[in-house]
Design a protein around this motif. Structure first.
Motif: not given
Length: 229
Positions: A148-153, A157-158
């Motif tokens: 989830p934290w990578d998905w949000r990142k 960043e688009g």
């Protein structure tokens, strides 16, 4: 001397924020966020897929894991009152808490049943629960997914990906999915396991339909055959 002692004791007792308790009927916002008594509460030590996030099942098909995680939390709570012991406040002014319903930890239940991950950056309280879910291939662990934290990142960043492409391949390796599903020049779907003759030289290209698998059973179920070498 007595005055100083009394003053110290008073200061200790006058710090209720660290031991604040919030109880009442809960509304589920997403897989790791509740609203109780009008207060937004982030479940301590866990991170669930975001509401709009997609994961992939064992066959590589997209499914709405974020939505399912929220539904799982809502179903588990049902109509039971929730009690949350506040541990901190996050940068969004939400209370960060360990919450329970009927004496059962909702934080631990979400992780143990594969609807959230242990948020190691902030706590290691639910690492064992995550290991249980992973071993049982429960919830999101049944296929591949992006943390989830990578998905949000990526969203910030688009870096958006089409729904029919797996966003999980790079992340899959990080969470233990190391079997490589390769498509040969003849169109054969072959998977390679670590230690195999061609494992190291095999590159995975998602755009061509290649993918990672978490187990040989997943690969076989998806219609891929094991490399002969």
């Amino acid at each position: 001397m007595r005055l100083a002692t009394f003053t110290v004791a008073f200061l200790i007792l006058a710090s209720p924020a660290a031991a604040e308790s919030i109880a009442g009927t809960a509304s589920v916002i997403d897989g790791d966020t509740l609203e109780v008594q009008g207060k937004r509460i982030r479940l301590h030590g866990i991170d669930a897929p975001e509401s709009a996030q997609l994961c992939q099942d064992a066959a590589g098909k997209d499914w709405r894991c974020g939505q399912r995680a929220a539904n799982a939390l809502s179903d588990r709570i049902a109509r039971r009152p929730v009690t949350c012991e506040v541990k901190d406040t996050d940068r969004y002014a939400r209370s960060v808490a360990a919450c329970s319903a009927g004496g059962e930890s909702l934080n631990a239940w979400m992780v143990a049943n594969g609807w959230a991950m242990a948020y190691r950056q902030y706590s290691k309280d639910y690492v064992d629960a995550e290991a249980t879910a992973r071993a049982a291939r429960a919830g999101i662990w049944a296929g591949t997914f992006q943390q989830p934290w990578d998905w949000r990142k990526d969203k910030r960043e688009g870096k958006q990906q089409p729904a029919n492409q797996s966003a999980a391949a790079p992340a899959a390796t990080a969470v233990g999915c190391k079997i490589k599903g390769n498509i040969s020049a003849k169109g054969e779907h072959i998977y390679h396991v670590p230690g195999g003759r061609f494992y190291e030289q095999t590159q995975i290209n998602e755009r061509d339909g290649e993918r990672w698998f978490c187990s040989e059973q997943d690969a076989a179920t998806a219609g891929w055959r094991k490399s002969a070498q």
